[in-house]
Write a protein that holds these residues in place. Structure first.
Motif, short mmCIF file in Angstrom:
data_model
loop_
_atom_site.label_atom_id
_atom_site.label_comp_id
_atom_site.label_asym_id
_atom_site.label_seq_id
_atom_site.Cartn_x
_atom_site.Cartn_y
_atom_site.Cartn_z
N LEU A 125 5.06 5.33 -5.32
CA LEU A 125 5.34 5.21 -6.75
C LEU A 125 4.39 6.06 -7.59
O LEU A 125 4.79 6.64 -8.61
CB LEU A 125 5.23 3.74 -7.17
N LEU A 126 3.14 6.16 -7.17
CA LEU A 126 2.14 6.85 -7.98
C LEU A 126 2.03 8.34 -7.67
O LEU A 126 1.64 9.13 -8.55
CB LEU A 126 0.77 6.19 -7.78
N LEU A 127 2.36 8.75 -6.42
CA LEU A 127 2.02 10.11 -6.01
C LEU A 127 3.22 10.96 -5.60
O LEU A 127 3.13 12.19 -5.69
CB LEU A 127 1.04 10.06 -4.82
N ALA A 128 4.31 10.36 -5.13
CA ALA A 128 5.40 11.15 -4.57
C ALA A 128 5.99 12.13 -5.57
O ALA A 128 6.32 13.27 -5.22
CB ALA A 128 6.49 10.23 -4.01
N ALA A 129 6.14 11.70 -6.82
CA ALA A 129 6.73 12.58 -7.83
C ALA A 129 5.74 13.63 -8.33
O ALA A 129 6.15 14.68 -8.84
CB ALA A 129 7.25 11.75 -9.01
N ARG A 130 4.46 13.37 -8.18
CA ARG A 130 3.44 14.29 -8.69
C ARG A 130 3.04 15.36 -7.69
O ARG A 130 2.62 16.45 -8.08
CB ARG A 130 2.20 13.50 -9.12
N PHE A 131 3.16 15.05 -6.41
CA PHE A 131 2.68 15.97 -5.39
C PHE A 131 3.79 16.23 -4.37
O PHE A 131 4.18 15.35 -3.62
CB PHE A 131 1.45 15.40 -4.68
N GLU A 132 4.27 17.46 -4.38
CA GLU A 132 5.28 17.87 -3.40
C GLU A 132 4.69 17.79 -1.99
O GLU A 132 3.51 18.06 -1.78
CB GLU A 132 5.73 19.30 -3.69
N SER A 186 16.82 -2.12 3.46
CA SER A 186 16.29 -1.06 2.61
C SER A 186 16.94 0.28 2.95
O SER A 186 17.24 1.08 2.05
CB SER A 186 14.77 -0.99 2.72
N TYR A 187 17.16 0.53 4.24
CA TYR A 187 17.85 1.77 4.63
C TYR A 187 19.27 1.80 4.03
O TYR A 187 19.72 2.83 3.50
CB TYR A 187 17.92 1.86 6.15
N ALA A 188 19.97 0.68 4.10
CA ALA A 188 21.33 0.62 3.55
C ALA A 188 21.33 0.91 2.05
O ALA A 188 22.22 1.61 1.54
CB ALA A 188 21.95 -0.75 3.84
N LEU A 189 20.35 0.38 1.33
CA LEU A 189 20.25 0.64 -0.10
C LEU A 189 20.03 2.11 -0.38
O LEU A 189 20.66 2.70 -1.27
CB LEU A 189 19.10 -0.19 -0.70
N LEU A 190 19.13 2.73 0.37
CA LEU A 190 18.85 4.15 0.17
C LEU A 190 20.09 5.00 0.41
O LEU A 190 20.46 5.85 -0.41
CB LEU A 190 17.72 4.60 1.11
N GLN A 210 12.74 4.36 -9.16
CA GLN A 210 11.49 3.66 -8.85
C GLN A 210 11.73 2.57 -7.80
O GLN A 210 10.93 2.39 -6.87
CB GLN A 210 10.89 3.06 -10.12
N TRP A 211 12.83 1.85 -7.94
CA TRP A 211 13.15 0.83 -6.94
C TRP A 211 13.42 1.46 -5.57
O TRP A 211 13.06 0.89 -4.53
CB TRP A 211 14.37 0.02 -7.39
N LEU A 212 14.04 2.62 -5.57
CA LEU A 212 14.31 3.30 -4.31
C LEU A 212 13.01 3.74 -3.63
O LEU A 212 12.92 3.75 -2.40
CB LEU A 212 15.22 4.51 -4.54
N ARG A 213 12.02 4.11 -4.42
CA ARG A 213 10.73 4.46 -3.82
C ARG A 213 10.09 3.25 -3.16
O ARG A 213 9.50 3.36 -2.08
CB ARG A 213 9.82 5.06 -4.89
N LEU A 250 0.83 -1.21 0.00
CA LEU A 250 0.00 0.00 0.00
C LEU A 250 0.86 1.25 0.00
O LEU A 250 0.64 2.19 -0.78
CB LEU A 250 -0.92 -0.03 1.22
N LEU A 251 1.88 1.29 0.85
CA LEU A 251 2.73 2.47 0.94
C LEU A 251 3.62 2.61 -0.30
O LEU A 251 3.92 3.73 -0.74
CB LEU A 251 3.59 2.39 2.20
N ALA A 252 4.04 1.47 -0.87
CA ALA A 252 4.83 1.54 -2.09
C ALA A 252 4.00 2.08 -3.25
O ALA A 252 4.49 2.90 -4.06
CB ALA A 252 5.38 0.15 -2.43
N ALA A 253 2.74 1.66 -3.35
CA ALA A 253 1.87 2.18 -4.40
C ALA A 253 1.69 3.69 -4.25
O ALA A 253 1.73 4.44 -5.24
CB ALA A 253 0.52 1.47 -4.36
N ALA A 254 1.50 4.16 -3.01
CA ALA A 254 1.35 5.59 -2.78
C ALA A 254 2.60 6.35 -3.21
O ALA A 254 2.53 7.39 -3.87
CB ALA A 254 1.05 5.85 -1.31
#
Length: 396
Positions: free
Chosen positions: A200-207, A256-260, A281-284, A194-198
């Motif tokens: 991937l779909l919204l983070a780049a579109r809405f500051e 995941s933190y280490a990857l980021l 996208q993978w980082l998101r 659920l959080l990944a979909a949010a």
């Protein structure tokens, strides 16, 4: 109903992290109200330890608390909750937050600002929009700054209240369905999806603006975790699942933190060599994995102490809300006041942390004893003492 002492501990812990994070904001390259001359990217990997999940954790705990409050007494719930959230918000915007905005103008306005705090406060109350930076962005006044959590929580609380008004069989079916999905590994995987979909779909579109009306990515993540908390508050299977999976959750969060951090700070990416879009996208998705798994691990470890109370815990759990209201203004004012002393950054940061906790706890010790201050900081009025029976024939 039994109080969840584990969640009290989590709230206190999350607030301590909030103080550390906002002190850290003074020393990183990211924009903030005041900035240290020693600000750099060096502390940023440490800041990212909590960035993905700190506020989401608070919203989830608030969702659980909302369920407990409604179960305890739904009559007058909206009135009580509005008074507890919106009165401190209004007071904070009028009294607590203005020093932050004033010092931001003093330090960051091109050419400085020399008209004084009283003149600024008049402009602040008058919604003056002329404080603009070289980038053309203007300071929006009045503002709620760090108190943005309160209007968001109030809106999500209204949503929970509307769900509570559903017919009992419908609400029970909704909760049972949620509980079935969030069992075992579902307690980890489904919120991550659920959080990944949010993201991937919204983070780049809405500051992320924290302005409520246009902050759709933040609403997607924070309303989601709030409603998860609200729905599973009384479902023991969910909490036991998190307890059983606490170590896998911690390992996933760490990976995941280490990857980021590796990608953003150690892989050679910068403005001239940006992160490739496919990797972004993978980082998101990794951000969402870190976001929920860190929360799940923390809740899973804390659940073992759900029945363990202490006087210190009771004191601090009540102090969290007033300290939340005060802490950022204390940090900003202290940081600005210490700047001319040229203290080494590490020593100054330690001093800021210690002084912030000391001043906020000292202020709470006063606030809790003054009846008219208590509601302004989200505390319930002191209940009047029961009357003492009159003496009758020398006996009570």
């Amino acid at each position: 109903m039994q109080r969840r002492h584990d969640l009290d501990r989590v709230r206190v812990f999350a607030f301590c992290l909030l103080v550390l994070y906002h002190v850290g904001m003074y020393y990183v390259s990211w924009g903030w109200h005041v900035k240290s001359p020693a600000a750099s990217t060096t502390p940023e990997p440490f800041m990212l330890l909590t960035s993905p999940w700190r506020m989401s954790l608070l919203f989830l705990v608030s969702g659980v608390a909302t369920a407990f409050m409604l179960r305890g007494s739904a009559a007058g719930f909206v009135r009580r909750r509005s008074r507890q959230l919106l009165l401190p918000l209004l007071f904070g915007m009028l009294v607590i937050v203005p020093p932050q905005a004033y010092l931001q103008v003093v330090e960051q306005l091109p050419g400085g600002y020399s008209d004084g705090a009283l003149d600024f406060y008049g402009k602040y109350l008058g919604a003056y929009q002329g404080f603009c930076g070289s980038d053309g962005k203007c300071l929006v006044l009045p503002t709620w700054n760090h108190l943005w959590f309160l209007p968001y929580l109030w809106c999500y609380t209204l949503l929970a209240w509307l769900l509570w008004l559903l017919p009992a069989p419908a609400l029970a079916a909704l909760r049972d369905g949620t509980a079935r999905l969030l069992q075992g590994w579902g307690a980890l995987l489904l919120p991550v999806l659920l959080l990944a979909a949010a993201r991937l779909l919204l983070a780049a579109r809405f500051e992320q603006t924290h302005a409520l009306v246009d902050d759709w990515y933040n609403h997607a993540q924070y309303a989601s975790v709030f409603l998860i908390g609200f729905m599973v508050a009384f479902n023991e299977g969910f909490w036991l699942s998190l307890q059983r999976l606490r170590w896998p959750a911690l390992l996933l969060a760490a990976a995941s933190y280490a990857l980021l951090v590796h990608t953003w700070y150690f892989a050679g990416h910068d403005e001239t060599h940006p992160v490739p879009e496919a990797l972004r996208q993978w980082l998101r998705a990794a951000w969402a994995l870190d976001q929920w798994c860190a929360i799940a691990a923390l809740l899973g470890f804390a659940y073992r102490w759900r029945d363990v109370d202490s006087p210190l815990l009771r004191y601090l759990s009540l102090a969290v809300f007033p300290l939340y209201i005060l802490h950022q203004t204390v940090i900003v004012v202290l940081a600005h006041a210490l700047k001319p002393l040229h203290i080494p950054a590490t020593a100054e940061a330690v001093l800021l942390v210690v002084a912030t906790f000391a001043l906020c706890l000292g202020a709470y010790a006063l606030i809790r004893r003054v009846d008219w201050l208590r509601p302004l900081f989200g505390l319930r009025p002191v209940a009047p003492a029961p009357p003492v029976p009159a003496l009758v024939d020398g006996r009570r």
